[in-house]
Design a protein around this motif. Structure first.
Motif, short mmCIF file in Angstrom:
data_model
loop_
_atom_site.label_atom_id
_atom_site.label_comp_id
_atom_site.label_asym_id
_atom_site.label_seq_id
_atom_site.Cartn_x
_atom_site.Cartn_y
_atom_site.Cartn_z
N THR A 16 0.83 -1.21 0.00
CA THR A 16 0.00 0.00 0.00
C THR A 16 0.86 1.25 0.00
N ARG A 38 0.80 3.72 2.02
CA ARG A 38 1.30 4.06 3.36
C ARG A 38 2.55 3.25 3.68
N GLU A 42 5.41 7.23 6.91
CA GLU A 42 4.36 6.25 7.18
C GLU A 42 3.52 6.66 8.38
N PHE A 47 1.38 9.79 7.41
CA PHE A 47 0.86 9.74 6.04
C PHE A 47 -0.48 10.45 5.91
N LYS A 76 -4.25 6.04 1.59
CA LYS A 76 -3.28 5.13 2.22
C LYS A 76 -3.38 3.70 1.72
#
Length: 363
Positions: A300, A302, A313, A316, A347
């Motif tokens: 993903t 994120r 992260e 995010f 995300k």
């Protein structure tokens, strides 16, 4: 450290020669077993022509490619699962790898000893695989012992894992690696947690003579190994690749033409390992640097941000993205923004190969 690919196999099959050629890190390659004791580590760039084009389009002076970490692990012998040779250390190092590059010897060299006798790739693969299977069976016994209390208490998850362990043990006792055992999607995470040696993805690298580069027998051998093991096979000559690796670019071209090599065996090996791990590449452009990053397919946005920096992260917010080929074709990031070609994603967006991503985050 990134994704780790371990060179494994019997002693004196050419692992250290191949390691030096791949990584340009000089290590001892001698005619006696266990020349390699502690693993040798090297970082290899993944060549991607899109990075240079992206850097040029974005006016970046610095290019940083994605990388794979290659590890040269000590040779294994029959009995390693019982601790013979450097067995326990060897097996411990394998557990840390994401991908195994199993090197087998097919070259004749009277001055280079080979413990099992004359080179026989299919037999040598079986020797290594048997030791890994025996080690995995021992690991499963230990796991079952840890579950004993919960199994007796009637816990559903423990009983389900007990049945899965029994299936895996039966599969191993038939001489088959765990990676070839069919498992349901909900069972995959459990199997992965066991960290079994034969569960690791593997690419077989057949080290051949210069004289057999184009021979039909080499293709037949690769086909036999691939069919028997259900895994990719690559034939190359490690000593030739080592010679090629130290030449200047112009000399490399002439060398490859002389031997009829469209691309080096090492480039093919790195690409094969990269693809077999299921990795995709995304790019970032920041200041004067264009950089490539490798992540597992399905990662993903994120998680991808965390690859760049942990703060990204944690904080995010969103990510702007555009395909590298789109950006290169339009000529500049400014023109892409003016035309509204950058898309905004959240995300859970799954990163695609070739994405150029601009992360928004707040610390």
């Amino acid at each position: 450290m990134g994704f780790k690919c371990g060179l494994v196999g019997l002693p004196n099959v050419g692992k250290s020669t191949l390691f030096s050629a791949i990584t340009s890190v000089s290590v001892e390659a001698a005619n006696f077993p266990f020349c390699t004791v502690e693993p040798n580590w090297g970082v290899v760039p993944v060549n991607d022509p899109r990075l240079a084009d992206l850097a040029y389009t974005s006016g970046c002076e610095k290019q940083t490619p994605a990388t794979l970490t290659i590890v040269d692990i000590a040779g294994l012998i029959a009995g390693s699962s019982r601790g013979e040779g450097l067995g326990n250390r060897f097996l411990g190092h394998i557990r840390e790898m994401d991908l195994l590059l199993h090197v087998v010897r097919s070259f004749e060299a009277p001055d280079v000893s080979h413990l099992p006798g004359e080179p026989d790739p299919l037999r040598d693969i079986e020797i290594v695989q048997l030791e890994l299977i025996l080690a995995d069976l021992e690991s499963l016994e230990k796991r079952l012992a840890k579950l004993e209390y919960d199994i007796k208490a009637g816990k559903k998850e423990a009983r389900a894992e007990e049945k899965l362990i029994q299936r895996a043990a039966n599969h191993l006792n038939r001489g088959l690696p765990v990676r070839s055992m069919p498992v349901a999607s909900e069972e995959r995470d459990v199997v992965n947690r066991w960290q079994l040696l034969t569960g690791k993805p593997v690419v077989f690298v057949v080290n051949i003579d210069e004289q057999t580069l184009d021979q039909e027998a080499t293709s037949d051998l690769a086909k036999s190994i691939g069919e028997a093991q259900g895994a990719p096979v690559l034939c190359l000559c490690a000593s030739l690749e080592a010679e090629l690796a130290v030449l200047e670019p112009e000399e490399q071209v002439l060398f490859q033409e002389e031997y009829g090599l469209q691309e080096t065996g090492l480039d093919r090996l790195i690409k094969l390992g990269y693809d077999y791990l299921g990795l995709v590449t995304f790019f970032t452009v920041k200041g004067m640097e264009a950089r490539a990053w490798s992540v597992v397919q399905g990662t993903t946005a994120r998680k991808g941000a965390g690859k760049v920096h942990s703060d990204m992260e944690k904080g995010f917010i969103a990510v702007e993205g555009i395909r590298a080929d789109e950006l290169i074709n339009i000529g500049s990031l400014g023109a892409a923004r003016d035309k509204g070609l950058l898309r905004m994603e959240g995300k859970d967006y799954k990163i695609s190969d070739g994405d150029v991503l601009f992360f928004r985050f707040k610390v």
